[in-house]
Each structure stands twice: as structure tokens, then as C-alpha cells.
Design a protein around this motif. Structure first.
Motif, PDB file in Angstrom:
ATOM      1  N   ALA A 298       0.821  -1.212   0.000  1.00  0.00           N
ATOM      2  CA  ALA A 298       0.000   0.000   0.000  1.00  0.00           C
ATOM      3  C   ALA A 298       0.854   1.261   0.000  1.00  0.00           C
ATOM      4  N   ALA A 299       2.055   1.178   0.554  1.00  0.00           N
ATOM      5  CA  ALA A 299       2.927   2.351   0.658  1.00  0.00           C
ATOM      6  C   ALA A 299       3.765   2.587  -0.593  1.00  0.00           C
ATOM      7  N   LEU A 300       3.722   1.660  -1.533  1.00  0.00           N
ATOM      8  CA  LEU A 300       4.551   1.756  -2.734  1.00  0.00           C
ATOM      9  C   LEU A 300       3.749   2.238  -3.931  1.00  0.00           C
ATOM     10  N   SER A 301       4.466   2.540  -5.011  1.00  0.00           N
ATOM     11  CA  SER A 301       3.852   2.934  -6.275  1.00  0.00           C
ATOM     12  C   SER A 301       3.862   1.744  -7.222  1.00  0.00           C
ATOM     13  N   MET A 302       2.924   1.719  -8.127  1.00  0.00           N
ATOM     14  CA  MET A 302       2.884   0.648  -9.121  1.00  0.00           C
ATOM     15  C   MET A 302       4.111   0.657 -10.022  1.00  0.00           C
ATOM     16  N   GLU A 303       4.808   1.776 -10.077  1.00  0.00           N
ATOM     17  CA  GLU A 303       6.016   1.881 -10.897  1.00  0.00           C
ATOM     18  C   GLU A 303       7.233   1.262 -10.217  1.00  0.00           C
ATOM     19  N   ASP A 304       7.140   1.018  -8.933  1.00  0.00           N
ATOM     20  CA  ASP A 304       8.257   0.416  -8.212  1.00  0.00           C
ATOM     21  C   ASP A 304       8.393  -1.056  -8.600  1.00  0.00           C
ATOM     22  N   LEU A 305       9.630  -1.509  -8.772  1.00  0.00           N
ATOM     23  CA  LEU A 305       9.898  -2.888  -9.177  1.00  0.00           C
ATOM     24  C   LEU A 305      10.007  -3.777  -7.943  1.00  0.00           C
ATOM     25  N   ILE A 306       9.257  -4.875  -7.934  1.00  0.00           N
ATOM     26  CA  ILE A 306       9.237  -5.778  -6.788  1.00  0.00           C
ATOM     27  C   ILE A 306      10.072  -7.018  -7.083  1.00  0.00           C
ATOM     28  N   PHE A 307      11.014  -7.309  -6.182  1.00  0.00           N
ATOM     29  CA  PHE A 307      11.826  -8.521  -6.258  1.00  0.00           C
ATOM     30  C   PHE A 307      11.528  -9.341  -5.001  1.00  0.00           C
ATOM     31  N   PRO A 308      10.524 -10.218  -5.062  1.00  0.00           N
ATOM     32  CA  PRO A 308      10.053 -10.932  -3.869  1.00  0.00           C
ATOM     33  C   PRO A 308      10.849 -12.188  -3.577  1.00  0.00           C
ATOM     34  N   GLN A 309      10.595 -12.734  -2.388  1.00  0.00           N
ATOM     35  CA  GLN A 309      11.037 -14.086  -2.102  1.00  0.00           C
ATOM     36  C   GLN A 309       9.840 -14.973  -2.446  1.00  0.00           C
ATOM     37  N   TYR A 310       9.397 -15.850  -1.563  1.00  0.00           N
ATOM     38  CA  TYR A 310       8.230 -16.685  -1.870  1.00  0.00           C
ATOM     39  C   TYR A 310       7.108 -16.485  -0.862  1.00  0.00           C
ATOM     40  N   ARG A 311       7.197 -15.420  -0.037  1.00  0.00           N
ATOM     41  CA  ARG A 311       6.156 -15.196   0.953  1.00  0.00           C
ATOM     42  C   ARG A 311       5.554 -13.803   0.803  1.00  0.00           C
ATOM     43  N   GLU A 312       5.456 -13.331  -0.447  1.00  0.00           N
ATOM     44  CA  GLU A 312       4.884 -12.002  -0.702  1.00  0.00           C
ATOM     45  C   GLU A 312       3.753 -12.007  -1.722  1.00  0.00           C
ATOM     46  N   PRO A 313       2.860 -12.994  -1.714  1.00  0.00           N
ATOM     47  CA  PRO A 313       1.747 -12.955  -2.665  1.00  0.00           C
ATOM     48  C   PRO A 313       0.811 -11.785  -2.405  1.00  0.00           C
ATOM     49  N   GLY A 314       0.822 -11.270  -1.169  1.00  0.00           N
ATOM     50  CA  GLY A 314      -0.046 -10.144  -0.840  1.00  0.00           C
ATOM     51  C   GLY A 314       0.295  -8.895  -1.621  1.00  0.00           C
ATOM     52  N   VAL A 315       1.558  -8.730  -1.991  1.00  0.00           N
ATOM     53  CA  VAL A 315       1.956  -7.574  -2.805  1.00  0.00           C
ATOM     54  C   VAL A 315       1.301  -7.676  -4.179  1.00  0.00           C
ATOM     55  N   LEU A 316       1.278  -8.891  -4.720  1.00  0.00           N
ATOM     56  CA  LEU A 316       0.601  -9.117  -6.011  1.00  0.00           C
ATOM     57  C   LEU A 316      -0.895  -8.903  -5.879  1.00  0.00           C
ATOM     58  N   LEU A 317      -1.466  -9.396  -4.796  1.00  0.00           N
ATOM     59  CA  LEU A 317      -2.898  -9.240  -4.566  1.00  0.00           C
ATOM     60  C   LEU A 317      -3.268  -7.763  -4.543  1.00  0.00           C
ATOM     61  N   TRP A 318      -2.480  -6.961  -3.845  1.00  0.00           N
ATOM     62  CA  TRP A 318      -2.735  -5.530  -3.765  1.00  0.00           C
ATOM     63  C   TRP A 318      -2.663  -4.876  -5.142  1.00  0.00           C
ATOM     64  N   ARG A 319      -1.764  -5.353  -5.963  1.00  0.00           N
ATOM     65  CA  ARG A 319      -1.550  -4.739  -7.283  1.00  0.00           C
ATOM     66  C   ARG A 319      -2.558  -5.188  -8.335  1.00  0.00           C
ATOM     67  N   GLY A 320      -3.390  -6.155  -7.999  1.00  0.00           N
ATOM     68  CA  GLY A 320      -4.445  -6.516  -8.933  1.00  0.00           C
ATOM     69  C   GLY A 320      -4.365  -7.897  -9.535  1.00  0.00           C
ATOM     70  N   PHE A 321      -3.449  -8.730  -9.070  1.00  0.00           N
ATOM     71  CA  PHE A 321      -3.367 -10.108  -9.535  1.00  0.00           C
ATOM     72  C   PHE A 321      -4.653 -10.813  -9.132  1.00  0.00           C
ATOM     73  N   THR A 322      -5.302 -11.492 -10.063  1.00  0.00           N
ATOM     74  CA  THR A 322      -6.622 -12.064  -9.797  1.00  0.00           C
ATOM     75  C   THR A 322      -6.538 -13.439  -9.146  1.00  0.00           C
ATOM     76  N   PHE A 323      -7.645 -13.865  -8.543  1.00  0.00           N
ATOM     77  CA  PHE A 323      -7.711 -15.208  -7.965  1.00  0.00           C
ATOM     78  C   PHE A 323      -7.431 -16.259  -9.029  1.00  0.00           C
ATOM     79  N   GLN A 324      -7.944 -16.009 -10.231  1.00  0.00           N
ATOM     80  CA  GLN A 324      -7.745 -16.980 -11.302  1.00  0.00           C
ATOM     81  C   GLN A 324      -6.276 -17.090 -11.687  1.00  0.00           C
ATOM     82  N   GLU A 325      -5.564 -15.964 -11.677  1.00  0.00           N
ATOM     83  CA  GLU A 325      -4.137 -16.000 -12.001  1.00  0.00           C
ATOM     84  C   GLU A 325      -3.350 -16.745 -10.924  1.00  0.00           C
ATOM     85  N   PHE A 326      -3.725 -16.546  -9.662  1.00  0.00           N
ATOM     86  CA  PHE A 326      -3.077 -17.309  -8.592  1.00  0.00           C
ATOM     87  C   PHE A 326      -3.317 -18.802  -8.790  1.00  0.00           C
TER      88      PHE A 326
END
Length: 468
Positions: free
Chosen positions: A170-198
Motif C-alpha cells: 500500500a505504501a509503494l507505487s505501481m512503478e516500483d519494481l518488486i523482487f520478492p522471495q516466496y512469501r509475498e503474494p499479498g503484494v501481487l494481490l494488492w496490485r491486482g493479480f486475480t484469484f484466477q491467475e493465482f
């Protein structure tokens, strides 16, 4: 003899260069070829390290400057800045008497701490944050159950760490590049990744963005600036620094953000990345989820330092420790870090103290290495979702009826997405060998032929919908 003459010539040039520079200072030269230094400013204790202004300049020019501040016998002019001498033999303590404090906004009951300073969030943002945290919890429960039913091969939850996921996003911009580990699906969820894509990714069907090549929960989205997850621990950290440096070169109003656990800080990539980021002054935010356990290895077996936050100072990286179970604290810390990273062109390290309430993955039983009552205590007393709910309810932004509706809708939509994903065909076998080489080498062609023959010979060992 020739070597001696070359050395003599080099020394002579060195002396001439030093003499010329000192003469220019005495003349008060202001030419464009000679930099002007404020000698009074240099003697101030809060003057910024010289390396931050002329990082790659020779220290010859600083020899004269150090004598302005103190006697040459008391100060060593060393690359990166002057170092004071002392007649006292004093070792730096291996650990401070007090541990680094932890930034917090809400107490365990969701009450704002008196005297605290933080940026308020709007009702719309706060409700969306809670919505996403509840949805993330629900998604983890359903996919975990699907793995236990044998419908997917692997899964990994974020139980207990929902605030770090959602509040940082929530504190970031959509223009910021995310380099996650494997416990950050919530960042994708916030950005609009759909249930179907998951679901498509976890079931590795033909609509999976990774074409079924990755393990479940290894998501990625080019559209959402979320770099595909790699299983290798901490390899994303140097990548984030390189990307951040490219953003800096392109003068983009964005930064790179990378996530990792306390176990990742024990990898060499962590140390290389922090040093790389500090030296190159890259706009990157390092977010460490210190949940106490690297699978079954406790932090006490990983390092003797005061957690991860103190390592930032050692590498010259601005750092902060934050309560990872306090969504408002995480939000404020990440937002402030982003502003610093972009406006000041610097890296920032955030250590978020939290606790992994769930097992490390579906391949793990955490009760084998930690007491069950410890897990339950964190689940009940320090749940980040429950704490944030209390706060928005006190503000009049949420109620029990809305909560029940949210959880029912999320569960219904997720079950529908799983049913659809499960029915879709798997990607064609040919796509295992594509997208890497313009002209595939002969050995890949041989492997593809062998695989097709093996599937035909042993069809019972492969899904029936594998497209040859």
C-alpha cells in the motif's frame, strides 16, 4: 633500471600534482578544473563523508584539507574520509547494551500509542488494506487444503505476516519494481493479480504466466512489475540493486523493493547486495521479514548480532526496525523509506519483526522444532489482522456484518477459481524447451525427443491432459 625509472617518473608526477593542487588552493582559484572546498564546513563534525561527494577522487587532494581540521599526527587521511587517532586501545563492542528499538504505531489491542507520530491513512486505503489481509488469509487456507487433498504439489502460507505483505504494498507505487522471495503474494494481490491467475499458477495449467515451469506459489507478473519468484534463497537481492541502479540512471521516479527472510540474511548475496547498493547509492528498499525461523533454524543459530537492522549501518545503509505485525507502522516505515530512496538516491534497510505462525511450507512440520504453545501465543495475542481490524472498527469504518460478507465472498470466489484452473489443460511439452534460445541447441532437441517418447511409453506416470 627501466623499472626504477618508471617508478621515479610516477613519484615525480605524484609530487608535482600535489604541489600544483596546494598552490591552487592558496591562490583561491575558482576555475572549473579545480574544485572549491569550504574549509570551515570540512571541520564541522556533521560534515558528510567526503566519499559521498567525490567518491572516486584521489586522496592526494585531502592531505592538505586534513591539516586544516587537526594536526597530521592526530588524523589519518584515508580513502573515504579522515580517521582520528587515539592513544587508547579500545575495541568496538560486539553488541550494544540495549537492543535497537522497534517502531510501532498500534499496540496489541489496536490502540494508537500515545505520543506517537505517524501518517494517517484514509478510510478507503485502510479498508482495502484490511480487505486484502483477510483475503490473503483465506487464500492461504484454501490453497493449503488443496495441497493436502493432493490437488496441487506444494504450497507456502503467509500466516502471521499479512501486515508486511499488504501494508508495504500500500505504501509503494505501481512503478516500483518488486523482487520478492516466496512469501509475498499479498503484494501481487494488492496490485491486482486475480484469484484466477493465482490458481492458474498453482495448478500449472496453460494459462499460467510461467507456462507451468515453476513450482506452485512462484508467481510473476510483468504487467504488475513483480519479478518472478526464484526458489534460490536471497538471489533476488543483487538483482534488485542492479535494477535500482538502472532506475537511477534513467532518472525514474521509482525504486526497487526486495523482500527476504532472516535466513536470507545469512546468504552471501545479502552482504554483496547491501555493499553494492551503498557504494552505488542505488534507490532500493530491503525489507527483511525476521520471523525468528529460517525453516527449522532459529535466529540464535544464524547470527549473534542484534538482528538484521544493525548490519545496515555496517555497510553504510540507513536502517530501521519496525513491528511487522503492526500494519500502520509498516505502512509508515515503507512510505518514508521510499521517499528517502528516491529523493536522496540511497538504499534503505527495514527489519520487520514478526512471527511465522504457519509451517514453513507444506513440506514442513514446525511443531517438531518449536513448542506449539509458542505458536498459539503469537496466533492469538499478536495477530496482525485482528489488531488492524480493532483499529478500523474503532474508527467506525468496519463492522461484524461487513467482515462476514468479506470472508464468505472471498472463499466462494477462490473455490470457483480453483475449480476452473483444475480443469484447464497443461501447457504443451514444447514450451518446456522454448523462450531461451533463438535457435535451440542440438542437446535440447534430443531431450525433447526423449521426453515425448517417455510420455508415450509411460502415459500412466503423466497427467492425461499433457499436450504432446
Amino acid at each position: 633500471m627501466a623499472l626504477y625509472m618508471r617508478k621515479s617518473t610516477t613519484i615525480l608526477r605524484h609530487v608535482k600534482s600535489k604541489m600544483a593542487f596546494m598552490a591552487s588552493l592558496q591562490r583561491g582559484s575558482r576555475s572549473s578544473s579545480t574544485p572549491h572546498f569550504d574549509r570551515n564546513a570540512l571541520c564541522q563534525p556533521n560534515f558528510r563523508n567526503l566519499s559521498n561527494i567525490h567518491r572516486f577522487e584521489s586522496t592526494i587532494a585531502q592531505n592538505h584539507l586534513s591539516s586544516v581540521c587537526a594536526d597530521e599526527n592526530q588524523v589519518l587521511d584515508f580513502p573515504g574520509g579522515s580517521v582520528k587517532f587515539t592513544p587508547e586501545m579500545r575495541f568496538i563492542s560486539e553488541s550494544p547494551l540495549e537492543r535497537t528499538s522497534c517502531f510501532r504505531v498500534l499496540d496489541d489491542n489496536g490502540q494508537p500509542i500515545l505520543g506517537g507520530s505517524f501518517e494517517q491513512v484514509s478510510m478507503e486505503t485502510a479498508v482495502k488494506m484490511y480487505d486484502n489481509m483477510v483475503t490473503l488469509q483465506t487464500m492461504d487456507t484454501i490453497f493449503f487444503e488443496a495441497q493436502r487433498q493432493g490437488r496441487i504439489s506444494f504450497y507456502l502460507t503467509t500466516n502471521g505476516e499479512e501486515a508486511i505483505n499488504i501494508a508495504s504494498a500500500a505504501a509503494l507505487s505501481m512503478e516500483d519494481l518488486i523482487f520478492p522471495q516466496y512469501r509475498e503474494p499479498g503484494v501481487l494481490l494488492w496490485r491486482g493479480f486475480t484469484f484466477q491467475e493465482f490458481a492458474n499458477q498453482c495448478f500449472s495449467n496453460k494459462y499460467d504466466n510461467g507456462k507451468g515451469r515453476q513450482m506452485p506459489i512462484h508467481y510473476g507478473s510483468k504487467q504488475l512489475n513483480y519479478v518472478t519468484i526464484a526458489s534460490t534463497v536471497a538471489s533476488q537481492l543483487p538483482h534488485a540493486v542492479g535494477a535500482a541502479y538502472s532506475l537511477k540512471m534513467e532518472k525514474k521516479d521509482a525504486c526497487a523493493v526486495t523482500y527476504f527472510g532472516d535466513g536470507g540474511s545469512s546468504e552471501g548475496d545479502f552482504h554483496a547486495a547491501l555493499n553494492f547498493a551503498a557504494v552505488m547509492e542505488a534507490p532500493v528498499i530491503f525489507i527483511c521479514r525476521n520471523n525468528g525461523w529460517a525453516i527449522s533454524t532459529p535466529t540464535s543459530d544464524q547470527f549473534r548480532s542484534d538482528g538484521v537492522v544493525v548490519r545496515g549501518q555496517a555497510y553504510g545503509v540507513r536502517s530501521i526496525r519496525v513491528d511487522g505485525n503492526d500494519a500502520l507502522a509498516v505502512y509508515n516505515a515503507v512510505k518514508a523509506a521510499r521517499q528517502m530512496a528516491i529523493s536522496e538516491q540511497r538504499p534503505v534497510l527495514i527489519e520487520a519483526l514478526t512471527y511465522r505462525v504457519g509451517h514453513h511450507s507444506t513440506s514442513d512440520d514446525s511443531t517438531k522444532y518449536r513448542p506449539a504453545n509458542e505458536i498459539e501465543s503469537w496466533r492469538l495475542a499478536r495477530d496482525p489482522v485482528g489488531r488492524f481490524r480493532k483499529w478500523i472498527e474503532r474508527n467506525g469504518w468496519w463492522n461484524c456484518e461487513a467482515d462476514t460478507q468479506l470472508r464468505n465472498n472471498a472463499r466462494k470466489q477462490l473455490l470457483q477459481a480453483i475449480q476452473l484452473a483444475e480443469k484447464e489443460e497443461k501447457p504443451p511439452l514444447a514450451e518446456i524447451f522454448s523462450d531461451v534460445y533463438d535457435v535451440p541447441p542440438s542437446n535440447l532437441g534430443e531431450q525433447e525427443t526423449w521426453l515425448r517418447e517417455t510420455v508415450k511409453k509411460h502415459p500412466q506416470d503423466y497427467p492425461s491432459d499433457v499436450s504432446l
